[in-house]
Design a protein around this motif. Structure first.
Motif, PDB file in Angstrom:
ATOM      1  N   SER A   4      85.492  87.574  78.001  1.00  0.00           N
ATOM      2  CA  SER A   4      84.213  87.578  79.085  1.00  0.00           C
ATOM      3  C   SER A   4      83.543  88.861  79.056  1.00  0.00           C
ATOM      4  O   SER A   4      82.199  88.867  79.330  1.00  0.00           O
ATOM      5  N   GLN A   5      84.160  89.918  78.641  1.00  0.00           N
ATOM      6  CA  GLN A   5      83.350  91.298  78.576  1.00  0.00           C
ATOM      7  C   GLN A   5      82.415  91.188  77.366  1.00  0.00           C
ATOM      8  O   GLN A   5      81.405  91.593  77.292  1.00  0.00           O
ATOM      9  N   GLU A   7      80.851  88.292  75.949  1.00  0.00           N
ATOM     10  CA  GLU A   7      79.955  87.641  76.449  1.00  0.00           C
ATOM     11  C   GLU A   7      78.925  88.282  77.420  1.00  0.00           C
ATOM     12  O   GLU A   7      77.958  88.290  77.284  1.00  0.00           O
ATOM     13  N   SER A   8      79.486  88.901  78.407  1.00  0.00           N
ATOM     14  CA  SER A   8      78.811  89.959  79.349  1.00  0.00           C
ATOM     15  C   SER A   8      77.894  90.791  78.663  1.00  0.00           C
ATOM     16  O   SER A   8      76.588  91.049  78.879  1.00  0.00           O
ATOM     17  N   TRP A   9      78.618  91.631  77.448  1.00  0.00           N
ATOM     18  CA  TRP A   9      77.903  92.649  76.636  1.00  0.00           C
ATOM     19  C   TRP A   9      76.427  91.850  76.113  1.00  0.00           C
ATOM     20  O   TRP A   9      75.622  92.502  75.923  1.00  0.00           O
ATOM     21  N   LYS A  11      74.908  89.043  76.638  1.00  0.00           N
ATOM     22  CA  LYS A  11      73.899  88.558  77.684  1.00  0.00           C
ATOM     23  C   LYS A  11      72.995  89.863  77.987  1.00  0.00           C
ATOM     24  O   LYS A  11      71.615  89.441  78.105  1.00  0.00           O
ATOM     25  N   LYS A  12      73.712  90.826  78.352  1.00  0.00           N
ATOM     26  CA  LYS A  12      72.992  92.116  78.732  1.00  0.00           C
ATOM     27  C   LYS A  12      71.822  92.643  77.765  1.00  0.00           C
ATOM     28  O   LYS A  12      71.013  93.099  77.668  1.00  0.00           O
ATOM     29  N   GLU A  23      73.495  78.096  85.938  1.00  0.00           N
ATOM     30  CA  GLU A  23      73.317  79.771  85.975  1.00  0.00           C
ATOM     31  C   GLU A  23      71.931  79.992  86.288  1.00  0.00           C
ATOM     32  O   GLU A  23      70.938  79.333  85.876  1.00  0.00           O
TER      33      GLU A  23
END
Length: 107
Positions: A4-5, A7-9, A11-12, A23
């Motif tokens: 999750s972290q 994927e978040s990184w 995307k950002k 979404e």
């Protein structure tokens, strides 16, 4: 980093906007320019530039209906929501400018 972290990184830090079904993305539509599709060199798409707190994000799409809808919101904040997957994908566009226009017409 867990999945999750990571994927978040990703995307950002990606300059291109990719949305999953359901979404949403909120940002100011800064620009829209035609360009050749990277998937089909014989097709033209519109490359939209949105700005939010993470910087500029680019979104390419070849839908004339989406282009017509977004043309009213250059320079305004919009929320773009993906509905569906593959060839059934549609994008919902909402803006506070819609509400302002609605309020103006009622007043």
């Amino acid at each position: 980093m867990d999945k999750s972290q990571l994927e978040s990184w990703a995307k950002k830090n990606n300059k291109f906007l990719k949305l999953k079904d359901g979404e949403s993305f909120k940002g100011i539509l800064k620009d829209a320019k035609p360009r050749v599709s990277s998937f089909d060199r014989e097709k033209e798409v519109i490359s939209y530039a949105f700005e939010n707190q993470e910087g500029i994000k680019y979104f390419d799409n070849g839908s004339p209906a989406l282009a017509e809808r977004l043309s009213a919101f250059i320079g305004k904040e919009v929320t773009l929501t993906r509905r569906g997957e593959g060839t059934t994908t549609k994008y919902e566009v909402k803006s506070s400018a819609d509400q302002e226009e609605w309020d103006k017409n009622l007043g």
